[in-house]
Design a protein around this motif. Structure first.
Motif, short mmCIF file in Angstrom:
data_model
loop_
_atom_site.label_atom_id
_atom_site.label_comp_id
_atom_site.label_asym_id
_atom_site.label_seq_id
_atom_site.Cartn_x
_atom_site.Cartn_y
_atom_site.Cartn_z
N TYR A 1 -4.69 3.32 -2.45
CA TYR A 1 -5.64 2.97 -1.39
C TYR A 1 -6.58 4.16 -1.18
CZ TYR A 1 -7.36 0.92 3.01
OH TYR A 1 -8.14 0.36 4.00
N ILE A 2 -7.87 3.89 -1.18
CA ILE A 2 -8.89 4.93 -0.97
C ILE A 2 -9.79 4.50 0.18
CG2 ILE A 2 -10.89 6.10 -1.94
CD1 ILE A 2 -9.65 5.86 -4.68
N ASP A 3 -10.02 5.41 1.11
CA ASP A 3 -10.93 5.15 2.23
C ASP A 3 -12.09 6.13 2.17
OD1 ASP A 3 -11.37 4.01 5.15
OD2 ASP A 3 -11.62 6.19 5.26
N THR A 4 -13.30 5.61 2.19
CA THR A 4 -14.47 6.46 2.14
C THR A 4 -15.52 5.93 3.12
OG1 THR A 4 -16.10 7.50 0.67
CG2 THR A 4 -15.50 5.21 0.19
N ALA A 5 -16.74 6.47 3.06
CA ALA A 5 -17.81 6.05 3.96
C ALA A 5 -19.14 6.65 3.51
CB ALA A 5 -17.52 6.49 5.40
N PRO A 6 -20.25 5.98 3.82
CA PRO A 6 -21.56 6.55 3.51
C PRO A 6 -21.78 7.91 4.20
CG PRO A 6 -21.79 4.23 3.99
CD PRO A 6 -20.37 4.60 4.35
N LEU A 7 -21.13 8.12 5.33
CA LEU A 7 -21.29 9.37 6.07
C LEU A 7 -20.72 10.57 5.32
CD1 LEU A 7 -22.07 10.78 8.79
CD2 LEU A 7 -19.73 10.32 9.55
N TYR A 8 -19.79 10.35 4.41
CA TYR A 8 -19.07 11.45 3.77
C TYR A 8 -19.85 12.04 2.59
CZ TYR A 8 -15.10 9.32 6.28
OH TYR A 8 -14.27 8.78 7.23
N ILE B 1 0.83 -1.20 0.00
CA ILE B 1 0.00 0.00 0.00
C ILE B 1 0.87 1.26 0.00
CG2 ILE B 1 -1.74 1.30 1.31
CD1 ILE B 1 -2.79 -1.28 0.05
N SER B 2 0.44 2.26 -0.75
CA SER B 2 1.17 3.52 -0.81
C SER B 2 1.21 4.18 0.56
CB SER B 2 0.53 4.47 -1.82
OG SER B 2 -0.87 4.63 -1.58
N GLU B 3 2.35 4.77 0.91
CA GLU B 3 2.50 5.41 2.22
C GLU B 3 1.51 6.55 2.41
OE1 GLU B 3 7.14 4.66 3.51
OE2 GLU B 3 6.61 6.57 2.54
N VAL B 4 1.14 7.20 1.34
CA VAL B 4 0.10 8.23 1.39
C VAL B 4 -1.11 7.70 0.62
CG1 VAL B 4 -0.56 10.58 0.74
CG2 VAL B 4 1.76 10.10 1.54
N SER B 5 -2.27 7.76 1.24
CA SER B 5 -3.49 7.27 0.59
C SER B 5 -4.52 8.39 0.53
CB SER B 5 -4.03 6.05 1.34
OG SER B 5 -4.14 6.30 2.72
N LEU B 6 -5.64 8.11 -0.10
CA LEU B 6 -6.67 9.12 -0.31
C LEU B 6 -7.88 8.86 0.56
CD1 LEU B 6 -7.79 11.55 -1.94
CD2 LEU B 6 -8.57 9.91 -3.66
N GLY B 7 -8.23 9.85 1.37
CA GLY B 7 -9.46 9.79 2.16
C GLY B 7 -10.57 10.51 1.42
N SER C 1 -4.86 11.07 3.33
CA SER C 1 -5.02 12.49 3.05
C SER C 1 -6.47 12.79 2.67
CB SER C 1 -4.11 12.91 1.89
OG SER C 1 -4.47 14.18 1.40
N GLY C 2 -7.10 13.67 3.43
CA GLY C 2 -8.45 14.11 3.09
C GLY C 2 -8.39 15.27 2.11
N ALA C 3 -7.67 15.09 1.04
CA ALA C 3 -7.46 16.17 0.07
C ALA C 3 -8.77 16.54 -0.62
CB ALA C 3 -6.42 15.76 -0.96
N ALA C 4 -8.98 17.84 -0.77
CA ALA C 4 -10.16 18.33 -1.47
C ALA C 4 -9.85 18.72 -2.90
CB ALA C 4 -10.76 19.53 -0.73
N VAL D 1 -3.63 5.75 9.43
CA VAL D 1 -3.74 6.94 10.28
C VAL D 1 -4.38 8.05 9.45
CG1 VAL D 1 -2.52 8.69 11.61
CG2 VAL D 1 -1.75 6.31 11.68
N ALA D 2 -5.52 8.54 9.92
CA ALA D 2 -6.25 9.60 9.22
C ALA D 2 -6.24 10.89 10.03
CB ALA D 2 -7.68 9.15 8.96
N THR D 3 -6.68 11.96 9.42
CA THR D 3 -6.70 13.30 10.00
C THR D 3 -5.33 13.70 10.54
OG1 THR D 3 -8.91 12.65 10.77
CG2 THR D 3 -8.21 14.86 11.30
N PRO D 4 -4.28 13.54 9.75
CA PRO D 4 -2.93 13.87 10.23
C PRO D 4 -2.70 15.36 10.43
CG PRO D 4 -2.88 13.36 7.90
CD PRO D 4 -4.26 13.01 8.38
N LEU D 5 -3.57 16.20 9.83
CA LEU D 5 -3.39 17.65 10.00
C LEU D 5 -4.06 18.15 11.28
CD1 LEU D 5 -3.79 18.99 6.36
CD2 LEU D 5 -1.84 17.91 7.49
N ALA D 6 -4.71 17.26 12.00
CA ALA D 6 -5.20 17.54 13.36
C ALA D 6 -6.06 18.79 13.45
CB ALA D 6 -4.02 17.65 14.32
#
Length: 296
Positions: free
Chosen positions: A49-56, A13-19, A264-267, A200-205
């Protein structure tokens, strides 16, 4: 882009992924176009790697459109929970949610299905007959998902669930970044002991590691004066470190070899490109990591 093995899954898995939480961007009228751009750029950057959710919001639907023709480049993870608001985390509800997500994402199988906020389900509901875990196991039997995982901030419960050995991955958020090692100390050891993949998500705190003026606003919003001063000392120390604050936050987490990927929760493309460079730059030195951890 560098890659790490995702625990017992064996995936690289890539060290940086997409949220997927912020794919709507700032202009709802361009949401699909923006998501298309981000997804295609993610492929070019080596993200897999992409992480998502119905909540988003519309994240799953937007990704469904964006991934047409490129979905094979990604391991796709989504979650069960929150939608509808009275979601009960029972077996049949889990199966219904996963099937709905597959339809939205326009794929036939998930890489990982996850419990969204384990505390909302609770230990009993997750582990009982007819509960969440049973639903996940049935989803695997039906070929709806390959792996199963847990997510949240309920550290003690996450650790207890990790210790069952039943789950393949764990996602933590808000509790691991240069100003907090809570997850690193209290739950990642349990996940690592069972060879789980760790996201690990939300790294920008909450924008502590964003650009100005958002960074100063985030610091000012900290109500505890002592904590506010400690956070500012960490930020001051990072001023002398090459790279943006966002890159430094990613580099900090990547010093931990137990972590598989930082999400990364990049927009938009610019945000994604910025943090992706953290993988190329390499982790912070162990000496600097120790120095940051000792700031009080």
């Amino acid at each position: 882009m560098q890659y790490r093995e995702m625990g017992r899954t064996g995936w690289q898995i890539s060290e940086v992924s997409l949220g997927g939480a912020y794919l709507m961007g700032s202009d709802p009228k361009r949401a699909q176009e923006s998501t298309d751009e981000v997804a295609k750029r993610a492929v070019e950057l080596g993200i897999n790697y992409i992480d998502t959710a119905p909540l988003y919001g519309k994240s799953e639907e937007l990704l469904g459109g964006a991934l047409e023709g490129i979905a094979e480049h990604f391991y796709i993870a989504t979650k069960v929970g929150f939608d509808p608001p009275d979601f009960d985390y029972r077996r049949d509800s889990v199966l219904w949610s996963i099937e709905r997500s597959l339809q939205r994402l326009r794929i036939s199988k998930l890489g990982t299905a996850q419990i969204h906020e384990v505390n909302l389900a609770g230990w009993e509901r997750i582990m009982e007959p007819g509960g969440t875990l049973e639903g996940f196991r049935e989803a695997q039997k039906r070929g709806l998902c390959e792996r199963i995982g847990i997510t949240g901030r309920a550290i003690p419960l996450l650790a207890k669930l990790a210790d069952t050995g039943e789950f393949d991955t764990m996602l933590v958020y808000h509790d691991y970044h240069p100003c907090s090692q809570r997850a690193a100390k209290a739950v990642i050891p349990s996940a690592a002991a069972h060879n789980m993949g760790i996201v690990v998500a939300t790294p920008l705190a909450g924008l502590l590691f964003a650009d100005e003026p958002r960074r100063s606003e985030a610091v000012a919003a900290i109500s505890d004066e002592a904590e506010q001063k400690r956070v500012q000392r960490v930020l001051d120390r990072l001023q002398d470190v090459p790279g943006t604050y966002a890159q430094n936050a990613f580099q900090y987490i990547l010093t931990d070899s137990r972590v598989t990927t930082v999400s990364s929760g990049a927009a938009n493309i610019a945000e994604l490109e910025d943090v992706t460079q953290a993988s190329e730059m390499g982790p912070l030195s162990s000496a600097l990591r120790q120095e940051l951890d000792k700031i009080t």
